[in-house]
Write a protein that holds these residues in place. Structure first.
Motif, PDB file in Angstrom:
ATOM      1  N   SER A 184      62.252  52.488  44.508  1.00 19.70           N
ATOM      2  CA  SER A 184      63.231  51.723  43.746  1.00 19.70           C
ATOM      3  C   SER A 184      63.844  50.521  44.450  1.00 19.70           C
ATOM      4  O   SER A 184      64.295  49.591  43.775  1.00 19.70           O
ATOM      5  CB  SER A 184      64.355  52.646  43.259  1.00 19.70           C
ATOM      6  N   GLU A 185      63.850  50.496  45.754  1.00 13.94           N
ATOM      7  CA  GLU A 185      64.522  49.402  46.469  1.00 13.94           C
ATOM      8  C   GLU A 185      63.945  48.029  46.169  1.00 13.94           C
ATOM      9  O   GLU A 185      64.679  47.044  46.156  1.00 13.94           O
ATOM     10  CB  GLU A 185      64.492  49.635  47.981  1.00 13.94           C
ATOM     11  N   SER A 186      62.668  47.955  45.946  1.00 14.75           N
ATOM     12  CA  SER A 186      62.041  46.648  45.732  1.00 14.75           C
ATOM     13  C   SER A 186      61.961  46.257  44.251  1.00 14.75           C
ATOM     14  O   SER A 186      61.427  45.196  43.927  1.00 14.75           O
ATOM     15  CB  SER A 186      60.641  46.641  46.345  1.00 14.75           C
ATOM     16  N   LEU A 187      62.501  47.084  43.377  1.00 15.35           N
ATOM     17  CA  LEU A 187      62.450  46.782  41.951  1.00 15.35           C
ATOM     18  C   LEU A 187      63.446  45.683  41.591  1.00 15.35           C
ATOM     19  O   LEU A 187      64.442  45.476  42.281  1.00 15.35           O
ATOM     20  CB  LEU A 187      62.778  48.042  41.143  1.00 15.35           C
ATOM     21  N   SER A 188      63.189  45.036  40.486  1.00 18.58           N
ATOM     22  CA  SER A 188      64.113  44.015  40.000  1.00 18.58           C
ATOM     23  C   SER A 188      65.403  44.669  39.520  1.00 18.58           C
ATOM     24  O   SER A 188      65.427  45.852  39.177  1.00 18.58           O
ATOM     25  CB  SER A 188      63.485  43.239  38.846  1.00 18.58           C
ATOM     26  N   GLU A 189      66.476  43.875  39.477  1.00 16.33           N
ATOM     27  CA  GLU A 189      67.746  44.380  38.964  1.00 16.33           C
ATOM     28  C   GLU A 189      67.581  44.873  37.532  1.00 16.33           C
ATOM     29  O   GLU A 189      68.131  45.904  37.151  1.00 16.33           O
ATOM     30  CB  GLU A 189      68.829  43.304  39.024  1.00 16.33           C
ATOM     31  N   GLU A 190      66.800  44.157  36.760  1.00 12.35           N
ATOM     32  CA  GLU A 190      66.573  44.536  35.359  1.00 12.35           C
ATOM     33  C   GLU A 190      65.962  45.935  35.269  1.00 12.35           C
ATOM     34  O   GLU A 190      66.386  46.755  34.460  1.00 12.35           O
ATOM     35  CB  GLU A 190      65.662  43.510  34.676  1.00 12.35           C
ATOM     36  N   THR A 191      64.980  46.204  36.103  1.00 13.50           N
ATOM     37  CA  THR A 191      64.323  47.516  36.086  1.00 13.50           C
ATOM     38  C   THR A 191      65.272  48.605  36.583  1.00 13.50           C
ATOM     39  O   THR A 191      65.320  49.702  36.007  1.00 13.50           O
ATOM     40  CB  THR A 191      63.046  47.480  36.949  1.00 13.50           C
TER      41      THR A 191
ATOM     42  N   ARG B 147      68.447  48.713  36.316  1.00 15.88           N
ATOM     43  CA  ARG B 147      69.506  48.951  35.327  1.00 15.88           C
ATOM     44  C   ARG B 147      68.967  49.416  33.966  1.00 15.88           C
ATOM     45  O   ARG B 147      69.732  49.802  33.096  1.00 15.88           O
ATOM     46  CB  ARG B 147      70.320  47.669  35.119  1.00 15.88           C
ATOM     47  N   TRP B 148      67.661  49.447  33.799  1.00 23.76           N
ATOM     48  CA  TRP B 148      67.040  49.747  32.507  1.00 23.76           C
ATOM     49  C   TRP B 148      67.137  51.233  32.165  1.00 23.76           C
ATOM     50  O   TRP B 148      66.835  52.106  32.973  1.00 23.76           O
ATOM     51  CB  TRP B 148      65.583  49.305  32.536  1.00 23.76           C
TER      52      TRP B 148
END
Length: 163
Positions: free
Chosen positions: A24-31, A33-34
């Motif tokens: 999860s650390e490298s995921l986008s903010e959108e992902t 918070r999705w």
């Protein structure tokens, strides 16, 4: 559960924390918070929940060791539990991840000094009909080790639902 098993539990909890961080650390903010559905938590809510739940259970273990015979546990409607996931738009991702990383040391500190005698200490659950008297080892296995692992599976499930 022996001290070796306590160390194995610490390692298993920390491995699940690392696994959540790794995916999860490298995921986008959108992902992060999705929410897959209105009934499911976002990855950020999962992390916020664990940031509240793991220290809760470590404190609960300390409390029942200090107060033999005291009831332990809480319900799903516990105010602190609900507050951790109630306002995800107000959660700061960097702060949540930093706090989440600190859980590893909190787990090691909270469980590392437990003795064989501590692990066997039994106390009644607040919902005695459901759980009855359970030893500290049960609390560690069920409410820490299995709990964090299940939330790692939830993170994976969220990611599998992305377009």
């Amino acid at each position: 559960m022996t001290v070796v098993t306590v160390n194995q539990s610490i390692q298993a909890i920390n491995n699940s924390i690392d696994a959540i961080l790794n995916v999860s650390e490298s995921l986008s903010e959108e992902t992060i918070r999705w929410n897959p559905t209105n009934e499911e938590w976002s990855i950020l809510q999962i992390i916020s929940h664990l940031n509240e739940a793991v220290p809760y259970w470590l404190n609960e273990i300390d409390r029942v060791l200090a107060e033999p015979g005291a009831q332990w546990g809480r319900g799903l409607q516990d105010a602190a539990r609900l507050a951790a996931v109630a306002n995800p738009n107000e959660l700061n991702i960097s702060e949540q991840f930093a706090e989440f990383k600190e859980l590893k040391q909190k787990v090691a500190d909270g469980l590392g000094s437990l003795s064989e005698e501590n692990l066997k200490a039994e106390n009644p659950h607040r919902n005695f009909e459901k759980f009855g008297n359970k030893p500290i080892s049960f609390m560690i296995e069920h409410f820490l080790e299995e709990h964090v692992e299940k939330h790692y599976s939830q993170v994976q499930r969220n990611l599998s639902k992305l377009d």
